[in-house]
Design an enzyme around this catalytic site. Structure first.
Site, PDB file in Angstrom:
ATOM      1  N   GLU A 199      -1.807  -0.525  -8.871  1.00  0.00           N
ATOM      2  CA  GLU A 199      -3.265  -0.578  -8.782  1.00  0.00           C
ATOM      3  C   GLU A 199      -3.836   0.789  -8.415  1.00  0.00           C
ATOM      4  O   GLU A 199      -3.379   1.420  -7.468  1.00  0.00           O
ATOM      5  CB  GLU A 199      -3.648  -1.619  -7.731  1.00  0.00           C
ATOM      6  CG  GLU A 199      -5.124  -1.902  -7.624  1.00  0.00           C
ATOM      7  CD  GLU A 199      -5.417  -3.014  -6.632  1.00  0.00           C
ATOM      8  OE1 GLU A 199      -6.559  -3.060  -6.136  1.00  0.00           O
ATOM      9  OE2 GLU A 199      -4.516  -3.832  -6.332  1.00  0.00           O
ATOM     10  N   LYS A 255       0.830  -1.198   0.000  1.00  0.00           N
ATOM     11  CA  LYS A 255       0.000   0.000   0.000  1.00  0.00           C
ATOM     12  C   LYS A 255       0.869   1.254   0.000  1.00  0.00           C
ATOM     13  O   LYS A 255       1.820   1.362   0.785  1.00  0.00           O
ATOM     14  CB  LYS A 255      -0.912   0.016   1.224  1.00  0.00           C
ATOM     15  CG  LYS A 255      -1.942  -1.103   1.240  1.00  0.00           C
ATOM     16  CD  LYS A 255      -3.004  -0.923   0.179  1.00  0.00           C
ATOM     17  CE  LYS A 255      -4.121  -1.933   0.317  1.00  0.00           C
ATOM     18  NZ  LYS A 255      -5.199  -1.716  -0.672  1.00  0.00           N
ATOM     19  N   ASP A 264      -9.100  -0.414 -10.230  1.00  0.00           N
ATOM     20  CA  ASP A 264      -9.832  -1.047  -9.140  1.00  0.00           C
ATOM     21  C   ASP A 264     -11.094  -0.235  -8.859  1.00  0.00           C
ATOM     22  O   ASP A 264     -12.160  -0.539  -9.389  1.00  0.00           O
ATOM     23  CB  ASP A 264      -8.952  -1.156  -7.896  1.00  0.00           C
ATOM     24  CG  ASP A 264      -9.671  -1.798  -6.705  1.00  0.00           C
ATOM     25  OD1 ASP A 264     -10.804  -2.281  -6.879  1.00  0.00           O
ATOM     26  OD2 ASP A 264      -9.097  -1.819  -5.604  1.00  0.00           O
ATOM     27  N   ASP A 276      -0.438  -0.684  -4.548  1.00  0.00           N
ATOM     28  CA  ASP A 276      -1.813  -0.203  -4.566  1.00  0.00           C
ATOM     29  C   ASP A 276      -1.842   1.186  -3.945  1.00  0.00           C
ATOM     30  O   ASP A 276      -1.643   1.351  -2.741  1.00  0.00           O
ATOM     31  CB  ASP A 276      -2.721  -1.152  -3.782  1.00  0.00           C
ATOM     32  CG  ASP A 276      -4.191  -0.756  -3.878  1.00  0.00           C
ATOM     33  OD1 ASP A 276      -4.496   0.229  -4.563  1.00  0.00           O
ATOM     34  OD2 ASP A 276      -5.030  -1.456  -3.270  1.00  0.00           O
ATOM     35  N   LYS A 296     -13.953  -6.976  -7.552  1.00  0.00           N
ATOM     36  CA  LYS A 296     -14.313  -7.289  -6.174  1.00  0.00           C
ATOM     37  C   LYS A 296     -15.824  -7.468  -6.105  1.00  0.00           C
ATOM     38  O   LYS A 296     -16.574  -6.647  -6.647  1.00  0.00           O
ATOM     39  CB  LYS A 296     -13.865  -6.174  -5.220  1.00  0.00           C
ATOM     40  CG  LYS A 296     -12.354  -6.050  -5.099  1.00  0.00           C
ATOM     41  CD  LYS A 296     -11.960  -4.876  -4.219  1.00  0.00           C
ATOM     42  CE  LYS A 296     -10.441  -4.757  -4.106  1.00  0.00           C
ATOM     43  NZ  LYS A 296     -10.035  -3.504  -3.435  1.00  0.00           N
TER      44      LYS A 296
END
Length: 368
Positions: free
Chosen positions: A219, A162, A244, A191, A268
């Site tokens: 991402e 992250k 995403d 991400d 997701k």
């Protein structure tokens, strides 16, 4: 197999360590379980976590959407008429994708039971084991390097790191520290959770490319609604860019695919509204030659089991981000997927492969 009842059950499980991203910090995994019972006594299960900063869903909104809006429309419908049921579900309420996803999971659980097959086989049966990455949440560079080293020692070979908090230079230093600590072998994917502006993203990614940090993919580098910015980053970097938060629906997917605004898509269930819609996103991406990853929010093993069944069933889904249950202090789900380090084995029981008696104990515990 008509639907007799739809119930909601709140659950909460603490994390072993705070999980930090550019959007939020999580210390407890809250979720609303959905239980659908048919007239012949079969039971299907689903899960919806509240992820305010991404889906807009709260425990309150999930409870209301399921109990007051969706349930009255679906009660009495036969789950074997799946297109009728899913059409009604998707049209029942605007957005509220997590609530829809939980109901969708439970219906798919029932369909697998009816067919006498594990859900991944009913959906396509492409593989029965997959491997997950492990996520390094945002902290200072030294702590992130320590965490990364521990995950590699534990047997994981793909790290999802992250970034997107603080100065761009801080992010670069975090990745440099991790790469120096774990060596060249493990894959590192980043991400940013919408944390960068387009030109900042191009600058940061270029610096990492020049430094030889060997990043597999980036991402969601920019804001979810900035498709121009996403396209700009994709066109001005060598490292593959994954959409995403920019992709909730099949219509969203078509928009970014037509513009070649990304190289990959992260699906997701909590964004798509469930497996039925997620399959449409993956099919569109496959037509455009774009591979997909299936990921998750901070969820318990129930929701991740449903996502894993989807991911294992399709050849175009090539990456898997299912580490959330490994971050929890304990596992409350009876049955479902089995973790063997980074390897996830799909259950061979019908539907989601849950153990009904154990799941009933969760319900009784929540009621107390």
């Amino acid at each position: 197999m008509r639907i007799r009842s739809i119930e909601t059950i709140p659950v909460a499980v603490p994390l072993t360590k705070s999980f930090k991203t550019a959007l939020r910090t999580v210390t407890t995994a809250y979720a609303m379980y959905v239980k659908i019972t048919t007239e012949d006594g079969r039971v299907g299960w689903g899960e919806a976590p509240p992820t305010h900063v991404i889906t807009g869903d709260s425990l309150g909104s999930i409870t209301y959407a399921v109990n007051e809006v969706i349930a009255p429309l679906l009660l009495g419908l036969d789950v074997r008429n799946r297109e009728e049921v899913f059409r009604m579900l998707q049209r029942s309420i605007v957005r509220n994708t997590s609530a829809k996803a939980a109901v969708d999971m439970a219906i798919h659980d029932l369909l697998g039971q009816l067919a006498g097959l594990p859900l991944y086989q009913l959906l396509g049966g492409f593989r029965k084991t997959i491997e997950t990455d492990f996520t390094v949440s945002v902290n200072d560079a030294a702590e992130m390097a320590d965490d990364a080293e521990r995950y590699i020692t534990d047997g994981f070979n793909v790290l999802k790191v992250k970034v997107g908090i603080g100065d761009i230079g801080d992010d670069i230093e975090r990745i440099r520290a991790i790469r120096e600590r774990v060596g060249s072998g493990p894959k590192i994917r980043l991400d940013a959770n919408q944390g960068w502006k387009p030109k900042e993203a191009v600058f940061a990614i270029g610096k990492m490319e020049d430094a030889g940090l060997d990043i597999e993919l980036i991402e969601q580098p920019v804001a979810a609604d900035d498709i121009d910015g996403l396209q700009y980053v994709t066109n001005h970097t060598i490292t593959p860019i994954m959409a995403d938060e920019s992709v909730f629906s099949a219509k969203d997917a078509l928009r970014v695919l037509e513009r070649r605004a990304c190289d990959l898509i992260n699906i997701k269930l909590m964004k798509s509204g469930g497996i039925h819609e997620a399959l449409k996103i993956n099919a569109l991406a496959e037509i455009y030659g774009v591979e997909c990853m299936v990921g998750s929010m901070i969820e318990t093993k129930l929701g991740i089991t449903a996502a894993a069944h989807l991911a294992a069933s399709q050849p175009n889904i090539t990456r898997f981000d299912f580490d959330a249950p490994l971050m929890l202090a304990h596992d409350i789900v009876a049955g479902g997927i089995v973790y063997e380090g980074r390897v996830i084995r799909l259950p061979e029981g019908t539907g989601l492969g849950l153990h009904q008696e154990g799941m009933e104990r969760i319900e009784k515990g929540a009621a107390q």
